[in-house]
Design an enzyme around this catalytic site. Structure first.
Site, mmCIF file in Angstrom:
data_model
loop_
_atom_site.group_PDB
_atom_site.id
_atom_site.type_symbol
_atom_site.label_atom_id
_atom_site.label_comp_id
_atom_site.label_asym_id
_atom_site.label_seq_id
_atom_site.Cartn_x
_atom_site.Cartn_y
_atom_site.Cartn_z
ATOM 1 N N ASP B 195 18.368 -15.217 -35.940
ATOM 2 C CA ASP B 195 17.489 -15.697 -34.861
ATOM 3 C C ASP B 195 18.263 -16.013 -33.582
ATOM 4 O O ASP B 195 19.117 -16.888 -33.580
ATOM 5 C CB ASP B 195 16.800 -16.959 -35.406
ATOM 6 N N HIS B 368 14.220 -23.754 -33.053
ATOM 7 C CA HIS B 368 15.250 -22.710 -33.172
ATOM 8 C C HIS B 368 16.653 -23.280 -32.954
ATOM 9 O O HIS B 368 16.852 -24.176 -32.136
ATOM 10 C CB HIS B 368 14.992 -21.599 -32.150
#
Lengths: 575, 575
Positions: B195, B368
């Site tokens: 990610d 994130h």
């Protein structure tokens, strides 16, 4: 004295960033402070820029004694030309040498005789303009030649800060005129009208001088060419870049139409100083080793037609981005421009450039005061009344909070709306009327104004496209064949036969409707038929596709050749 | 072994945020990891959402052994239904209990028998799926039930992190499975796909737990109602808000369609826990004193149809904003949404609410990983090869830099493009082919796909509107009267007579053109006349107005009543 002698009216720049324009009036005289435009948001399809509605000024043009421009940014000067074009006898224009230098030609392009209207003023000068006693004050901003002003009244001064910051170490070593603002405060400020742009930013705006170190770091690390995007009007920034180029032995090219024009003009006027031989022509860029080249260009906001965006897209002849280039974006994205800026960054990286842009790298400093500086301005001037300007509501209301914190009573603070006249005297301040005000949308290519109705239509066009239906009828309104359908930006599933089917259904329905009209002894006009077509087709399409395209019906009335041809141009045929 | 056994192909989520979809294949079998949609940018007029082009999967559907969903955010699951609708025999769907709980109904709505396809998995379970040996791994993210996965191969594991952060103090006390990722690293990771969303953020993403203190401060200070906008899927956030409501004696209402649906479903599934009597129905909101009420709602991105935007605009019946309300926007604007978010803030402030939104107030934490966490993931897994995913190019390239810094050789890092097949083995990794891939635009109301051509047409419609010209001609192409003009979203100065004048000029020009055609012994078809009209009218309009509206010409061919009526439906009449 019952009626307050002075009043102020914002025609723009309130609850918005852009189209700054203020009126100050007394008796039957008024002066205008700034005449700016505003850039459109992305959903204002086809709008090139926005202007304040200054119809009130046109109607009362004999009262207008002067226009004063605080600095040469478009949001303060971009409405000047349309205003002067529409005034029968434009009044004198007061501005600093720099502002006149940059703007003067636009005025004399309207009419060479308007050269007489240009009045260059110096900070600390005091001029009698009609019945107004106006003093000009130097302020620091991201462009040179920025001023604030004080209009002296018997009840104290009405002070406009203009766009400003309290930079303690500006590049030209000319800080905002602390003494003058303090003196005004000491003598009594009736009303302060102050810049709210950064009212939501805590602390201080960093000094333009601090950007020097950010650039030194970047220049020190760069191995290849350095390409810097910034506003063409940010001459302090450009001066600093020129100094770094000297320091690091690079020559500098100015690239992009407004950058070339602005730097040339600023050199003529002495606001930008380059040692001889430092400037590089576009032709020479590729002949020097990369580590000897710096390029200063436009496009820091991701504007699609600006030089940096075209370089990023590989569509700029003078400069193609190559691996090893360092691109510095010396600006902060204006809200709404983030996506365009990031798009450029992605493309530049894909071409192998290094891209420096985060504000924490010290590569940009705002030109507007942050909270501590705004409080300092409030403390220096100690105004009786206060109006935050130059901001959206969220910034104005933060600025109001700061004013309260420095001791301005809440009921002495006015969060105005455009068109509101605030009458002020020592005894009281109140909104006394609302004059005509608003926004005028200037269409692309600058050829005309766009109406709200058209903008609404464009919104619908955008959402669901347009569907055209055209039908010919005889003199009795009887259709001569099925209607024809055509569309743009609108698709009906994959069903290619839909248009045919719809046309067939329409035809049957028209015939039924005609019988109905005949039963009522009515011969439908073209307008009747068109309006019926519009409604009926909308329903069919919405039923079949759940979409609502803009529908344009056009009905032709026709006659057999041998019938009377004059009816063909009957009144219903007019568009 | 010459040919590498395993390969991976991104069909989306690369060089973009959104429409995440990966294929992992070996021999003639493949599995899909995620099936997401993407939200359109503002200039994609009329586009509701975007899907990855998965035509390759449809063509090779017999090879597809499973779809694995890492978590229930739309950018990971929003393409599942269109995919399953188009597959003849959809494969099993593997996902966590939470993800299946939220998604299952969408699948069984396609076909009730598809209930058999839903495979609920637990973290640390290992499943043989076709020839793939798949292990599921718990990760922390802003939604519960998020997983990563490892596909074990003889050359080491292919590891997908999924969307993750390394929150050391998550709300549910289930940190990302450090041990499992470390064990994979110890045993050998062939390829890490990780990610990149926050790869440009230095340091660590703050813990969800730290948001608790931000909310405590806000709840402590609020005098009236508290209205909190956040993503409906951010159940950890919502759980925290519920806890603060308990702590401060407020009851909580969930408002907005997706918020109501999500919180109801999450309570059923046990992912959101409310003490009895805490939840407030919409009807009860106004019956309690303001200091006893909290409202959790949608619209944190300024989406125009979401509840908060409608409250801000005064168009939401259940809740009207009142002076004394505290509105908390618990989210960061996604680039491109800034202007809409600020618009809401301005409107809410104008209605007298206090608005808290800056990230420094600790009212939001990203889901994130930031740079230090990404490096930790790289250090735990020590991959042979590395692919940054889930980011624009600027984020992917920063992530690549981080990987290099942790020791992954530059030529072992792949900045892929969608459709590129990367074949991987211990010996080497290389791009071996490019399969069909791209984007499919789904039009508004979900009724069909939009073609690139239509989007281009909409861009022109938006810029300059549409101008319609309609003309009737006889069997020889001779005009029966002047053309009719009509327009939408396009204005021609203030000159109301322009249409008439243009129609007249057109008519004269047509007649000349007809003579020319007759000289060539040609009877123009309707298409000839339409295309001529289009070109000629474009020129006139551009000359007169400098604008370029989309022009739609429609020509009708007509006959006197008494002539052969069959020609009226001749082929040229077809649309």
């Amino acid at each position: 004295m019952n009626t307050p002698a002075y009043s102020v009216i914002p025609l723009g720049g309130i609850r918005e960033i852009g189209k700054n324009m203020w009126l100050v009036s007394q008796g039957d005289e008024m002066i205008m402070v700034d005449a700016g435009l505003k850039f459109p948001s992305e959903d204002m399809y086809g709008v090139n820029h926005l202007l304040p509605d200054f119809s009130y000024v046109l109607e009362h043009q004999r009262q207008l004694k002067a226009v004063i421009l605080t600095h040469a940014h478009e949001d303060h000067v971009g409405a000047l030309v349309p205003l002067y074009e529409q005034l029968d006898h434009p009044p004198p224009l007061y501005a600093s040498e720099m502002t006149i230098g940059l703007l003067g030609e636009r005025v004399t392009d309207i009419n060479p005789q308007y050269a007489d209207l240009l009045q260059t003023i110096q900070p600390r000068e005091r001029h009698q303009i009609g019945s107004f006693d106006v003093e000009f004050l130097h302020v620091c901003h991201s462009i040179s030649g920025a001023i604030g002003l004080a209009i002296h009244t018997p009840d104290g001064a009405i002070v406009f800060t203009g766009d400003f910051k309290m930079d303690p170490t500006p590049i030209d070593q000319q800080p905002t005129d602390y003494f003058k603002f303090a003196q005004l405060g000491e003598d009594g400020v009736l009303l302060l009208i102050s810049d709210s742009t950064n009212a939501a930013n805590p602390g201080y705006t960093i000094s333009e001088q601090e950007v020097a170190q950010g650039f030194r770091n970047a220049f020190y690390r760069a191995k290849g060419r350095i390409i810097i995007a910034t506003f063409a009007s940010s001459l302090h920034r450009i001066q600093q870049i020129v100094q770094r180029c000297e320091e690091f032995g690079r020559r500098v090219a100015f690239v992009g139409r407004s950058m070339e024009r602005m730097t040339a003009r600023a050199q003529e006027l002495g606001y930008l100083k380059l040692p001889p031989g430092l400037e590089l022509s576009h032709d020479e860029i590729d002949s020097l080793p990369p580590e000897k080249v710096a390029i200063v260009t436009t496009g820091s906001q991701g504007e699609p037609m600006a030089a940096l965006s075209r370089m990023a897209a590989g569509r700029y002849n003078a400069v193609s981005i190559q691996a090893g280039d360092t691109v510095i974006i010396s600006a902060t994205p204006i809200p709404g421009n983030e996506r365009s800026v990031y798009k450029n960054i992605n493309l530049l990286l894909e071409r192998g450039a290094e891209v420096l842009h985060e504000s924490r790298l010290g590569l940009h400093a705002s030109g507007h005061a942050s909270q501590e500086e705004l409080k300092l301005m409030l403390n220096l001037t100690r105004p009786r009344y206060f109006i935050p300007t130059h901001g959206e509501y969220r910034q104005m209301s933060r600025h109001a909070d700061l004013a309260k914190a420095t001791g301005v009573p809440a009921d002495h603070i006015f969060l105005l709306d455009i068109g509101q006249r605030l009458s002020v005297s020592a005894a009281k301040a109140e909104v006394t009327e609302k004059i005509p005000s608003g926004v005028v949308m200037v269409a692309g290519h600058g050829t005309g104004y766009l109406e709200q109705k058209e903008l609404r239509e464009r919104h619908r066009l955008v959402k669901d496209g347009v569907l055209l239906v055209s039908l010919s009828v005889d003199v009795n309104g009887q259709p001569l064949g099925a209607p024809r359908l055509s569309s743009k930006g609108f698709i009906i599933d994959e069903d290619a036969n839909l248009y045919e089917e719809v046309a067939e259904r329409l035809l049957q329905a028209i015939e039924k409707q005609l019988e109905k009209w005949q039963g009522q002894d009515r011969v439908p006009t073209l307008k009747d038929t068109e309006s019926w077509l519009n409604d009926h087709l909308s329903r069919i399409i919405q039923q079949k596709t759940r979409r609502k395209p803009v529908i344009i019906p056009l009905v032709h009335q026709l006659h057999p050749h041998l019938e009377d041809a004059t009816e063909m141009t009957g009144e219903d045929e007019d568009v």
